[in-house]
Structure formats: C-alpha cells, structure tokens
Design a protein around this motif. Structure first.
Motif, short mmCIF file in Angstrom:
data_model
loop_
_atom_site.label_atom_id
_atom_site.label_comp_id
_atom_site.label_asym_id
_atom_site.label_seq_id
_atom_site.Cartn_x
_atom_site.Cartn_y
_atom_site.Cartn_z
N GLU A 1 0.87 -1.17 0.00
CA GLU A 1 0.00 0.00 0.00
C GLU A 1 0.91 1.23 0.00
O GLU A 1 1.87 1.28 0.77
N HIS B 1 -4.82 -4.74 3.28
CA HIS B 1 -5.97 -5.25 2.53
C HIS B 1 -6.38 -6.65 2.98
O HIS B 1 -7.55 -7.01 2.90
N VAL C 1 -10.28 0.35 -1.31
CA VAL C 1 -9.09 1.07 -1.75
C VAL C 1 -9.29 2.56 -1.52
O VAL C 1 -10.42 3.04 -1.43
N ASP D 1 -7.34 3.25 -5.96
CA ASP D 1 -6.24 2.38 -5.51
C ASP D 1 -4.89 3.07 -5.66
O ASP D 1 -3.91 2.46 -6.08
N GLU D 2 -4.86 4.34 -5.31
CA GLU D 2 -3.61 5.09 -5.43
C GLU D 2 -3.00 5.38 -4.06
O GLU D 2 -1.99 6.06 -3.95
#
Lengths: 696, 227
Positions: B134, B144, B178, B182-183
């Motif tokens: 992450e 996650h 996320v 998802d950044e």
C-alpha cells in the motif's frame, strides 16, 4: 475488554482550533501513542481531524524547551535553573516598574492556553505588576466579532451551537473556509448541506464547501459590507422581514431601512462584482428559511471595517428573526482552541472577566477585595499599541506567553523593531519561536496534552482539559510558571491547582457562577452558567442582554478597504489557512503533517498567470508597499482573477512581511485579508528566507 | 381508523421499555442493557444491515431479524439469545474469520465479536487474502488482507467526514477497500482525518504508530515518520 496496548488514557479537549473536539488520549512509556475522538463530544460527535488525531508528535520533538534559558553577555540564550530565571525576571521587571512605572510593562496572554492560565496571567499583570497593559491574540482575529456582538446583542459569543447547523434549513458562510480552518465543523456543515440544507458560500476563493452549496458569491476582498447591505436590501424589498420580531425585540430598524435603500443589487454588483441576480437569490435563500444560520470567520473580521460587517450580519439575523431558536444561530468560527475563553477571562486591556470595563467601579472593587491590592482603572494598551509604545520608548518590558507575534502579527518589520527596542522580554512557550529570538528570558511551558484546566470553544462551551502525559524535562505548566513569577514579584496567589483558580473565576464572574469541574464533566457547559449549574446552549430566546433588552440594528455604510489595487500593486492578496497546518505551525510543522504539506504556495488564477508569464510551480516574488517574499505559484481556478492567496504557517515564507498596519476601526484587528501586491516570476535562485531589516 | 401510538412498548430478554416509533431493536436493546453483538454497525453512521451478526429472534417473525435495521413494533418481544439467530450469526463470524490470514488482534471489535460467539477457528478453511503493498502515508496504513468489506470505513468517509475518498471494489471474495482509485491515501482525495481507522473493526485500516507497538513491521509496510 480494556485495551492493554496502552498504559494510561485520558479524556481531554483538543488544543488546536476553536471547534473544541473532545479527545481520548492513549499513552505508553510516557508518550502519546494514539488519539481518538470521544464519541460523546458535543461539538465533534465522535469525529476529529488530522490535527487533533495525529499531530501530537510535537510533544516529544527534540526541539522542545526543557529548561529555562537566559540570554548571556554573548547575546546567546543559555540554559539556566528556574531559580535563576525567576530571579532575573523579578529583578528586571521590578527595575522597569520602579524606574518607569507599571505602565511601562505589558503582557500577552495566550488563546492557546487554558482559562485558568489566562485568569492567572490577568492577575499577574493587573495585581502583581499593576497595569492594564494586557491583551491576547483575539486582538488579531475575532476582536471585531466580540465588539460587534456585544453592541448588537449584549454577549460576546456565538448565539447557538454547532448542533444548530443540524436543524437549519439554510445557512450563509461568509469569509471562512471551515473544511480547512475548522475541519470538524466543516464536515458537519457539509453533511447538513448533503442532507438538503441550502448553503450559500461568500468568499473571494471558491472554498471546498462551495461545491456542496446551492450558490457561491465571490465579492472583491474588502467589499463584504456592500454585499451584506445588499442582502438586507433584498430581504426588505421582497417582504421577507419578520416584522413581529423586529417590532417586539429590536430597535433602530428604520435607520437601517433608510440606509439600505441605497444598496440595490445593481449598486452592490458595481462595488463588489457579485452579480445582482446571485445576490437576490442568496437573500431569498436566507430570508425564506424557517431557520437559518450565519457562519463567519476571519474573512469578515480581519478588515478595516470588520467589526462593522459583523454588526451588519447581526442585522440580517434580527430582520429575519433568525436568532434565539434551534437552527437559527450566529456562529463565528473562533480560530484558536481558547480564543473565546482568553477574552472571557479578561485578558484584555479594557475589561475584567465577562467583558466588564476596568473602570466599572463595583467590578474593580470586587477584584481588589479578592486580590488584596489596588487596581488601575485606566485602559491599557492593545497589541498594536504595545508595539508602537515599545518603539516610542514608553513601553520597556513585555511578558509574552504562548504567542509568536514576530511571525503572526502584521508588518513583521515593525514588530521586530518593537521587540528589539524593549529593555526586557520574557517569552514562555513550548518551542523557540521567531519571537524568542528577541527574548532575554525564555521559560519552558507544557503543551495542552500535559496540563489541567478548561478551554472554551466557539459555541461558548467550557470543557475540561486533562493531562495525557508529563511535560518534558523541567518544563512546567503555564499555571505553575505564572504563579511562581507572581510570587517572585511579591504577589503570592493562593491557588493550589487550576481547579482553585476556576473556583475564583466562578466567584468573580457572573456568567461563570455555577461552573465547577465536577459539573463540566464529559460534555462541558455553555456559558452563561447560573449558580445552580444551568447552562445556555441558545442565547436570546426571549430577550437580548443589552441595557434595554432589545437587539440593536446598526446602520453602517460600505466604506472602501485600507488597501486597494493600483498600477504599482495590481493584485489583491488574501491570506488564510491550510488544512494540514495550524497558525504559526509551531506544533504542526513538528509532526508528519509536514510530509502531507511541506511548503506553502501562492494561489494564482490562470488568466493572471498567463499575463505574468508564470506557470504552475514557478517561483514568484510577491511585493507590497511593506515588504517582499518569494514562494512557488500554484495556478488554480479556486481564486478569482485579480486575487492571489497564501497562508502564514511557514516562518520561512514570512507572509506577514507584506501586511501593513491598516486595521479595524473599532478594535485594531489587522487587515490581513486585503493587501495590494505585485507578483512577478523570479528567474534566479533566491535567498529563500528574506532578511529582516531592523528599524522602520 | 387506527392511530399510531406515540410510544411503543417492547420487551427484550424479559425487560420491557417504552420507545418512540422508529427506534430500532438495537437502540432499544442498548437502553435496556441487553447485549447484541454488531460488526458493520457504528453509531455515527446510518444502520447498514450488511453483516448479519446482530440477528435476534422476534416472537411471531418467520426467522431471525437484524437488530440494527429493524424498527420496533408495538408489543414486540425480542430474544437476543434465540438459538437460530445465534447459530446463523455465529456462522457468519466463522465465515468472516475464514478469509483472514491470521486471527484478529485481541483489541479489535472483530476479536470481541468472535469471543462473544466462542468462535476460535473456522470449519471452512479456504482461500485467504494475500497481503499487498500500500503506498506510504505518514499516519495511515491499509492492510488489505484484514479487510472484511463491512463498509464502515467507506461510510465514515462519506457520512462522517464527507470526503468520499474510499471506494469498495471487487465482488465476492475479491471485495476489498481502496483509497481513491487504488492510489493510496496520500494521492487520493483523503484529508487524513482518520475516521476510517477509528471505525475499522479489524485493524485493516490503522495508525502506523499503533502497529509499531506490536513489534517489527512486515517488510512491505512503510516506515513511520521520524520527524
């Protein structure tokens, strides 16, 4: 099951902004490991922001002051014992007092410190030294709000609570950016807007909440008065006045009606740039609401006529009857955790606690009886007057605690000249600051996570502060330090603890009559608190606290700001805050918040950027009639053409070099929000920290 | 024509009380001090009714009902220990645990719920979530593999903070959370308020400072800020 990851837990009140979040602190090995929001916090309802929750690492920063410092013959600060520091302070202050009189000494109390600290500071300055030269930093933020609300309604404070936002069907936010400056209040307002509260935002910048509102107005900086008078014009013109309320509860409305005839939407558009149709719609949204809130911040107050604009806002509430009921509140967003309380406690040059004038004989006698010394009836100096007097030679010594005027006050060059002119300067703080550079004695204080007391939030809620950890090294609480200094000056204070101080505050302050730590409990109390402990979430339900019990309208015309764009300085600079940092940044810059926002930028509209040959990220110079700074540009449509914006959190930027001495006409609150500047790209590598030039 | 009474009477585990119409079984149970375990519930958010851990028996109902989203009816009789409700809810907890690579940490809400149902292991060992990197944030981390898709973090971000930075992605076993697209928290719209970490019942989203208390970090986890 108890969480065995932590050795100790405490419930306290956040020491950052004026929202007053209740926090649960969790510590191990003498360090704070984690902070979570208290589920029953009335202002935060189980929420907090990245400052309250995460920005606690500063408490163990290696730069914390852990021992007193005394400036030596070599001009440097050297570690000293408490006895040495106290003796030096007593000697110097006594010398100045003997030679020049007590009025040659002045003190600044801290709006970051507790009510008890500020009350003890007031006693130190008034009783131990014998002057009313005492002020606090609300002078440079919400003193106009205090002045105006006292004039219009009677009391200096919000008329309701943050909970009123949950019950309002419309709200106007003017001159505030709550999602950055007061994040938890901002989140609450945003949720209300999502649920359907009709929100109007008025600000030269397109603030985040503008995206959740139904209407955004962007007046030219310094033209708030015209906009608010225009709103009143439309409310009256369109029959939205609550005539029953006006007749029964107020006076002075006719004079206002005469005045606002001149502020048609077209007139206001010409002055402020706000389209007439938008102004009309905004007036109808507020005027037609069953319950509407007015919320404002320093974008209203930090102007030449800031206090008058607050009075004009009070007009709007009275003419629509939007006051004294759930959902109908006036909510000034107080900047600091205890900026409400420091003023309530009488850390001001003209008032004792409860804003009673220093020349009010019964009040002065009550304090004389309690403190056993005669007290001056003459008003003292405000912060800007102190600096002028220091340069003029009438003021010889200052005692500044928990404040950094060399970074945060306007016209830095002038402030530094004043500090350098003093014979003797004491600073009491948790870190060395821009101001301690000029101090002769520096005393190491405890942070809000290391002490006991109370803070009063923006909704007048007095809440308990409890220590989560011990102060580092030899640092002491402000209460302990101020008591010791007073004793060294020959005036022993009889308090064994901050709780004793609160007992005396309650005894001497009618609005605090029923306040005890036991009654404050977990949820606090909103003053005025009666002797039997009943508090007041909503003010003015039946009557105002003015002499005749009526709310007073104010018929005050628009007047232009102290600084206007010219050929030499064609852009208007507005200053404000960023979410990640807090005021002078003394604390947040010493946490990983710095990783989230490592430096500041100048926000510039694409049209201006193109004209000036500036691209996003370029280094630019910003020059005003008072100074020049350099920082990187951010090209953004958040700001209107002709305006630029930056914050003041970073000492290396020295934003306040640009700001002049123009100030509110009634309270001398500086005009931080309007400064004509010239912006140009900088081609070479700059000296990043502008030098300070001594003298004016 | 019948009229709605201004208060409802309800009995939970033998205790009776008066409640305003609209009160849920869970709210009434908390007033009457009856224990109903919850997993996807947070009093700061609207009831969600997703996890089925709060199932209770209601006299006359065809089957167990979720306490968090079921409003009281006048005269309702509730049994929080009703065997079918307890068996189904316990099986839900067992299924949730079966997806995790390790038992939940003792202090988490999920661990407390597992203790409540005496669930220590799962009868259905199967696929488990794999850790994945992450992006770094100075305060927050998202593991996650510990996410059970209860949605509390997403709702905290939406309903408490109002930033809408977290996203529920994937379906079935692949469901997860996320930040942004998802950044990572820092690059997303996240304002670092930590409401997600505060509500997370498994420690999937947590503070780095708390992870450091439990010993050395797995290799992929970011270093804490040392400033």
């Amino acid at each position: 099951m108890p969480d065995d990851r932590f050795e100790s837990n405490a419930t306290t009140t956040c020491g950052y902004c004026g929202v007053g979040c209740r926090l649960e602190t969790h510590a191990r090995d003498g360090r704070i490991v984690s902070i979570s929001p208290a589920l029953d916090g009335p202002a935060n309802l189980g929420h907090t922001c990245l400052k309250g929750r995460f920005a606690h690492q500063f408490t163990r920063n290696r730069e914390r002051l852990t021992t007193p410092l005394i400036r030596g013959e070599d001009g440097e600060l050297h570690p000293a014992t408490w006895d040495e520091a106290l003796e030096r302070i007593a000697t110097e202050l006594t010398r100045v007092k003997t030679q020049y009189g007590p009025d040659a000494i002045a003190g600044l109390a801290s709006s970051r410190a507790t009510n008890e600290d500020c009350f003890v500071m007031a006693r130190l300055i008034r009783a131990a030294i014998g002057t009313n030269n005492l002020d606090n930093c609300s002078r440079v933020c919400h003193s106009p709000t205090s002045f105006a609300m006292r004039k219009a309604f009677g009391l200096s404070g919000a008329t309701g609570s943050f909970a009123d936002v949950d019950h309002a069907d419309a709200a106007i936010i003017i001159g505030a950016n709550p999602t950055a400056g007061h994040p938890v209040a901002g989140a609450r307002i945003k949720q209300a807007a999502i649920r359907g509260m009709r929100l109007v935002t008025i600000d030269p910048r397109r603030i985040e909440l503008a995206d959740y509102g139904v209407l955004h107005l962007s007046p030219r900086p310094g033209t708030n008065a015209a906009v608010v008078l225009g709103l009143a014009h439309v409310i009256a013109r369109d029959g939205l006045v609550d005539q029953d309320f006006v007749d029964a509860r107020t006076d002075g409305f006719d004079a206002l009606l005469d005045l606002i005839a001149d502020y048609t939407p077209q007139d206001v558009e010409r002055i402020s740039g706000v389209p007439a149709a938008d102004l009309e719609e905004a007036a109808r949204i507020y005027g037609e609401a069953e319950a509407g809130c007015l919320i404002w911040g320093l974008g209203v107050t930090e102007h030449k006529y800031g206090s008058e604009v607050v009075q004009l806002l009070c007009n709007l509430a009275m003419m629509t009857g939007n006051i004294g009921r759930p959902g109908a509140a006036l909510l000034p967003l107080r900047g600091q955790n205890n900026v409400q309380g420091s003023s309530d406690m009488g850390a001001l040059p003209d008032t004792h606690s409860d804003y009673r004038p220093v020349d009010h004989e019964p009040t002065a006698r009550a304090f004389e009886a309690a403190w056993g010394v005669p007290l001056s009836r003459a008003k003292g100096l405000t912060i800007p007057q102190m600096f002028d007097a220091a340069i003029g030679g009438e003021l010889r010594a200052m005692y500044i605690f928990g404040e950094d005027p060399a970074q945060t006050d306007p016209n830095t060059t002038h402030v530094v000249h004043a500090l350098e002119s003093l014979d003797f300067l004491v600073c009491q703080d948790i870190f060395e600051t821009e101001t301690t550079k000029y101090a002769h004695v520096v005393l190491p204080a405890a942070s809000f996570l290391e002490k006991t007391g109370t803070f009063t939030n923006a909704e007048r809620r007095i809440q308990l502060v409890r220590p989560a950890i011990d102060p580092p090294g030899e640092a002491r609480t402000d209460f302990a330090i101020l008591s010791a200094v007073s004793a060294a000056l020959g005036h022993e204070m009889p308090y064994a603890s901050p709780e004793d101080v609160m007992a005396e505050i309650a005894a001497l302050t009618p609005n605090f009559a029923g306040v005890t730590y036991e009654r404050l409990g977990r949820r606090g109390l909103q003053w005025p608190v009666t002797a039997d402990g009943i508090d007041a979430p909503i003010l003015y339900a039946d009557t105002f606290t003015t002499a005749n019990g009526l709310g007073h309208f104010a018929a005050l015309p628009y007047q232009p700001p102290g600084s206007e764009a010219s050929d030499e300085f064609p852009l208007i600079l507005v200053t404000g805050r960023r979410l990640e940092h807090y005021n002078a940044g003394t604390m947040t810059r010493r946490t990983a918040n710095l990783e989230l926002l490592p430096s500041d930028v100048l926000e510039l509209h694409p049209d201006d950027a193109e004209r000036l040959w500036v691209t996003d990220g370029d280094l630019v110079s910003v020059r005003s009639a008072f100074g020049r700074i350099e920082l990187h540009a951010e090209v953004t449509r958040k700001i209107e053409p002709g305006h630029v914006f930056t914050a003041f959190h970073f000492p290396e930027v020295r934003t306040n070099l640009l700001i002049g001495s123009s100030a509110d006409v009634n309270t001398s609150c500086p005009e931080y929000k309007v400064m004509a500047v010239d912006v140009r790209p900088v081609s070479e590598v700059p000296a990043r920290v502008p030098a300070l030039v001594a003298g004016d | 024509m019948s009229t709605t009474p201004t208060t409802f009477t309800a009995t939970i585990d033998g205790s009776t009380g008066e409640f305003a119409p609209g009160t849920t079984i869970l709210e009434a149970a908390r007033v009457l001090q009856a224990t109903i375990p919850t997993l996807c519930f947070d009093e700061r958010q609207d009831p969600f009714g997703a996890c089925r851990v709060c199932l209770v028996g209601v006299q006359g109902a065809p089957g167990p009902l979720p306490a968090c989203t079921t409003p009281l009816r006048d005269g309702m009789v509730v049994d929080t220990r009703e065997p079918t409700a307890r068996r189904v809810a316990g099986a839900v907890v067992e299924l949730v645990l079966s997806e995790l690579p390790e038992p939940p940490a003792e202090h988490t809400e999920l661990a407390a719920v597992a203790r409540e149902f005496d669930v220590t292991s799962s009868r259905w060992p199967g696929k488990q979530h794999e850790p994945r990197p992450e992006p770094r944030h100075p305060y927050l981390t998202l593991r996650h593999e510990l996410c059970i898709s209860c949605g509390r973090c997403v709702r905290a971000c939406d309903e408490v903070q109002g930033t809408f930075a977290l996203t529920a992605i994937g379906r079935g076993f692949e469901a997860n959370i996320v930040a942004g697209l998802d950044e990572g928290f820092k690059a997303s719209a996240c304002v670092s308020c930590g409401a997600c970490a505060d509500t997370c019942p498994t420690g999937a989203i947590t503070e780095l400072s708390l992870l450091l208390l439990d010993g050395p970090e797995p290799a992929h986890r970011p270093e804490p800020a040392t400033r």
